[in-house]
Design an enzyme around this catalytic site. Structure first.
Site, PDB file in Angstrom:
ATOM      1  N   CYS A  65       0.830  -1.204   0.000  1.00  0.00           N
ATOM      2  CA  CYS A  65       0.000   0.000   0.000  1.00  0.00           C
ATOM      3  C   CYS A  65       0.866   1.256   0.000  1.00  0.00           C
ATOM      4  CB  CYS A  65      -0.933  -0.009   1.212  1.00  0.00           C
ATOM      5  SG  CYS A  65      -2.080   1.394   1.259  1.00  0.00           S
TER       6      CYS A  65
ATOM      7  N   CYS B  35      -5.626  -2.115   6.029  1.00  0.00           N
ATOM      8  CA  CYS B  35      -6.291  -0.819   5.902  1.00  0.00           C
ATOM      9  C   CYS B  35      -7.596  -0.875   5.127  1.00  0.00           C
ATOM     10  CB  CYS B  35      -5.343   0.195   5.283  1.00  0.00           C
ATOM     11  SG  CYS B  35      -4.514  -0.364   3.803  1.00  0.00           S
TER      12      CYS B  35
END
Length: 500
Positions: A184, A285
């Site tokens: 990410c 996330c």
């Protein structure tokens, strides 16, 4: 090249929305074609960085203690307060990124906050009904309102699926254990987002990561920026940032690199942030409160397989699919008489091998191979003998050395201690002193000291008709003296027979 994984029920999401600060409700004005490949510049679709006079930096001769008397020089030392800058700040709605924004603002920089929306939506209402992005965005909005900082909302759902989620799913299908947080940071926060604002003339991108970036002096711009450990060794996130490129690193600023977590909480209170008492987010996330096993099940499915004891070949039970398990895992096996640990996987035959002797002295693991190496400041020359290594996020290091193989993209790593949790697909980050110099992906090809699986277990795993195995065997519980995690409340060390 990314895996071709189907993206079910996802309708295209609007590229970029702007959040009006005057409204409390979540309503947006659309800026079309933000990620369009058309020749027109994306900078014309977004407001430019703020051009108002910057606030006087607190480290200059005009210290503004009337507003922030509690701010010490040390809190701003990682915010580059020497001159006013234009900074794009990633704001998640959490405490860390909110304090980072306020420190950059207090240091005299012209800030614009960006919320990256990567939550799945539209056709996922039932599966993602616990997705908290609306709460995150409300907190982010209120934090910005306190200091009149503009807030933009960038939709990166499609980019996140293509660059991170599809890769994660494919890695699990292959029996490896990827790290979504490293991906990410590399591919989304400091990848797709940086590409999106590349024409908008921001000097730096800031975030709430616990890490320190040391940039070269202005007159040495060709020199490399350096990624250093943060002040807080427990919260330090250099491991998650270790696969960045030098190009990415040169554009980053991390205000929390000089602040410990407990001090961040105090600063949140002193800034009177609306999220000052909000708990830190946990887990991956894009999942929020969704269990990762539920996510894997939804996208890969289930396929029943067998669990075999590595040392004996005994058939102990069944599992839902090897992709639900990783090397060293203890939870979720549902076997009595443990603790049991996953020690190997046969992905071809969908077999999981387990053992109760995972931490035995004669089954040491301290040698492994890494590939997909990326160095933050250039490739090390030759064999490196005195490094430190992290094989997971946390404060612990190993002393290590590594030897580059002939092709130059694979190295053999020798740890000075054993680590039982080495899992293919995870990252190994390397350090020289307090400097993170790069990282690589742990390969499934380990040295000869990987956990031994007996010939009988390998033979049974290769059987085409596993119904011939019959019922699982009855498992004998281990004596207390042999169980490394035996319940201290047990009063008898006698073996007991229980059904698997």
């Amino acid at each position: 090249m990314f895996s071709a994984v189907a993206k079910p029920f996802l309708s295209p999401s609007p590229p970029l929305f702007r959040l009006p600060l005057s409204s409390i409700s979540i309503s947006f004005r659309v800026f079309p074609s933000f990620f369009s490949s058309s020749p027109s510049s994306s900078s014309s679709l977004l407001p430019s960085p703020q051009s108002s006079d910057p606030i006087t930096p607190l480290l200059s001769s005009g210290l503004n203690y009337s507003r922030h008397a509690f701010l010490l020089d040390q809190y701003l030392s990682c915010s580059m307060p020497e001159k006013p800058l234009r900074v794009a700040v990633l704001l998640s709605g959490g405490v860390d990124s909110s304090v980072a924004l306020r420190l950059l603002h207090a240091a005299g920089h012209s800030c614009t906050a960006f919320y990256l929306k990567i939550w799945f939506q539209e056709g996922f209402e039932n599966f993602w009904n616990q997705c908290p992005w609306e709460d995150d965005l409300k907190y982010a909005k209120h934090v910005c309102e306190q200091v009149d900082v503009p807030l933009e909302v960038v939709h990166l759902t499609d980019e996140y699926w293509e660059r991170v989620v599809s890769y994660i799913i494919e890695e699990y299908r292959c029996g490896r254990t990827p790290n979504p947080d490293v991906l990410c940071n590399t591919r989304i926060k400091f990848g797709a987002f940086m590409d999106a604002i590349s024409d908008m003339e921001y000097d730096y991108v800031g975030s709430g990561h616990y890490a320190k970036v040391v940039h070269p002096p202005v007159d040495q711009n060709d020199a490399s920026s350096v990624l250093e450990l943060s002040q807080d060794m427990v919260k330090d996130q250099t491991y998650f940032l270790s696969h960045l490129s030098q190009t990415q690193l040169k554009r980053l600023i991390f205000p929390l690199g000089c602040v410990k977590k407990d001090e961040v909480r105090k600063l949140a209170t002193q800034f009177d942030l609306p999220n000052k008492d909000r708990k830190d987010s946990q887990g991956i996330c894009f999942l929020g409160k969704i269990k990762f096993s539920d996510f894997v099940c939804a996208h890969i499915g289930e396929m029943e397989g067998i669990i075999l004891e590595a040392e004996t070949g005994d058939f102990l039970g069944n599992h839902r699919g090897f992709w639900f398990y990783t090397i060293g895992q203890r939870q979720g096996l549902r076997l009595p008489g443990g603790p049991w640990y996953v020690v190997e996987k046969d992905t071809k035959n969908n077999v999981v091998f387990v053992s109760r002797n995972y931490y035995s002295i004669d089954k040491r693991r301290r040698i492994f191979r890494v590939g997909s190496l990326r160095w933050l400041s250039g490739k090390p020359s030759g064999n490196v003998r005195e490094l430190r290594c992290k094989v997971r996020h946390g404060p612990s290091f190993y002393s290590c050395s590594f030897e580059m193989e002939a092709d130059g993209d694979v190295a053999v790593v020798h740890l000075d201690e054993d680590d039982q949790g080495l899992a293919a697909g995870q990252f190994a980050a390397f350090y020289e002193g307090t400097t993170c110099i790069g990282s690589g992906v742990i390969l499934e090809s380990w040295d000869d000291q990987c956990f031994p699986v007996c010939a009988k277990a390998l033979q049974l795993a290769a059987m085409e008709d596993k119904t011939k195995l019959g019922k699982p065997v009855k498992i004998r519980t281990m004596p207390l003296t042999l169980s490394v995690e035996a319940d201290s409340g047990e009063s008898s060390a006698e073996e007991k027979l229980v059904n698997a």
